[in-house]
Design a protein around this motif. Sequence first.
Motif, PDB file in Angstrom:
ATOM      1  N   GLU A 197       0.774  -1.298  -0.047  1.00  0.00           N
ATOM      2  CA  GLU A 197       0.075   0.113  -0.003  1.00  0.00           C
ATOM      3  C   GLU A 197       0.852   1.299   0.081  1.00  0.00           C
ATOM      4  N   SER A 198       2.036   1.287   0.405  1.00  0.00           N
ATOM      5  CA  SER A 198       2.997   2.323   0.151  1.00  0.00           C
ATOM      6  C   SER A 198       3.553   2.525  -1.088  1.00  0.00           C
ATOM      7  N   ALA A 199       3.362   1.725  -2.125  1.00  0.00           N
ATOM      8  CA  ALA A 199       4.022   1.690  -3.297  1.00  0.00           C
ATOM      9  C   ALA A 199       3.090   2.654  -4.289  1.00  0.00           C
ATOM     10  N   PRO A 200       3.335   3.157  -5.582  1.00  0.00           N
ATOM     11  CA  PRO A 200       4.725   3.247  -5.885  1.00  0.00           C
ATOM     12  C   PRO A 200       5.409   4.262  -4.736  1.00  0.00           C
ATOM     13  N   HIS A 201       6.509   3.936  -4.526  1.00  0.00           N
ATOM     14  CA  HIS A 201       7.536   4.791  -3.573  1.00  0.00           C
ATOM     15  C   HIS A 201       7.968   5.935  -4.022  1.00  0.00           C
ATOM     16  N   GLU A 202       8.191   6.023  -5.380  1.00  0.00           N
ATOM     17  CA  GLU A 202       8.656   7.269  -6.085  1.00  0.00           C
ATOM     18  C   GLU A 202       7.762   7.306  -7.228  1.00  0.00           C
ATOM     19  N   VAL A 203       7.331   8.516  -7.805  1.00  0.00           N
ATOM     20  CA  VAL A 203       6.885   8.660  -9.236  1.00  0.00           C
ATOM     21  C   VAL A 203       7.552   9.780  -9.762  1.00  0.00           C
ATOM     22  N   LEU A 204       8.405   9.649 -10.845  1.00  0.00           N
ATOM     23  CA  LEU A 204       9.413  10.514 -11.218  1.00  0.00           C
ATOM     24  C   LEU A 204       8.911  10.972 -12.584  1.00  0.00           C
ATOM     25  N   LEU A 228       3.407  13.294  -7.875  1.00  0.00           N
ATOM     26  CA  LEU A 228       4.878  13.220  -8.314  1.00  0.00           C
ATOM     27  C   LEU A 228       5.943  13.340  -7.205  1.00  0.00           C
ATOM     28  N   THR A 229       6.894  12.720  -7.020  1.00  0.00           N
ATOM     29  CA  THR A 229       8.087  12.584  -5.816  1.00  0.00           C
ATOM     30  C   THR A 229       9.296  13.458  -6.610  1.00  0.00           C
ATOM     31  N   GLY A 230       9.665  13.441  -7.684  1.00  0.00           N
ATOM     32  CA  GLY A 230      10.789  13.989  -8.218  1.00  0.00           C
ATOM     33  C   GLY A 230      10.505  14.118  -9.572  1.00  0.00           C
ATOM     34  N   LEU A 231      11.660  15.005 -10.335  1.00  0.00           N
ATOM     35  CA  LEU A 231      11.734  15.026 -11.475  1.00  0.00           C
ATOM     36  C   LEU A 231      13.394  14.640 -12.212  1.00  0.00           C
TER      37      LEU A 231
END
Length: 281
Positions: A197-204, A228-231
């Motif tokens: 349930e914590s996934a996705p952990h990063e969305v770039l 989004l968590t990052g670029l």
Amino acid sequence: MAGFFTKILQKFSNPEIDWDELEAQLIGGDLGVKLSMQIVQELRDQQRTLHGHDIVDVTKEHIKKILPPPRPPFLAFEDKPKVILVVGVNGTGKTTSSAKLAHLLKKQGHSVMLAAADTFRAAAVEQLEVWSKRIEVPIIKGPPNADPSAVCFDAYNAAVARKVSFLLCDTAGRLHTRHNLMEELRKVERIVGKKDESAPHEVLLVVDATTGSNALQQAREFHKAVPLTGLIVTKLDGSGKGGIVVAIQQELGIPTRFVGTGEQVDDFKAFNATEFLDQML
Ligand code: GDP
């Protein structure tokens, strides 16, 4: 390119600063109109304290305050795969960046797996397969036109079975409509979330430096669909300055994590604000 900017900005280090010209140059650096105007206004407000200072350094320091301090590299979990979705508009360099990131994580000592979830574009699957062989990272793909969320789901199971630390999912960048694309991404997010349930952990989000301020609109749209968590900013080796990532950070709070500087797998590294600004100005 950097020399050009330096010369232009040095022109402003005398007390007669041409603010309009400075603003035009910041816009030319792809910071976007709104942010460029804001920076110029803020520097104007500090005008008296600027005397004797190099305007290039002052401007860089000013922009640096908007960018967050360097982030630590991605860390693996001990007991489950870390799932990274790589999203973005077609042609930005999403598939290439997925492979480059896989390679970087592998070089850092992690086990990595790729999921070819851009099933809309057959060539993307083939392209990722070529990369996977080249960088020696396993890949999970589905049949032609497979449901991307099913590919990610299977890939997650495979990653668990093989005790892989990082699962990188290359997603579609074009569907029949933008609405379909965002729905598909939401579904991928939901299905992966069923496994953890914590996934996705990063969305770039992959942003092409040569597209200028379009990237801000893309970031808004994708961020609405999947937070989004990052670029990843690509093609910084080209004519684009990439300044729009500063505007994205300011408006949406999304930090730039990696930069792409060429077509080769090693042309990729963690974002460094000082280096980035030195190239931009
Ligand atoms: P996608 O459609 O978003 O998956 O994009 P691709 O990964 O297929 O990349 C599109 C094109 O951009 C390819 O020709 C890549 O080699 C190229 N590309 C990707 N990243 C970079 C980069 O950082 N610099 C340069 N010069 N080209 C890049």
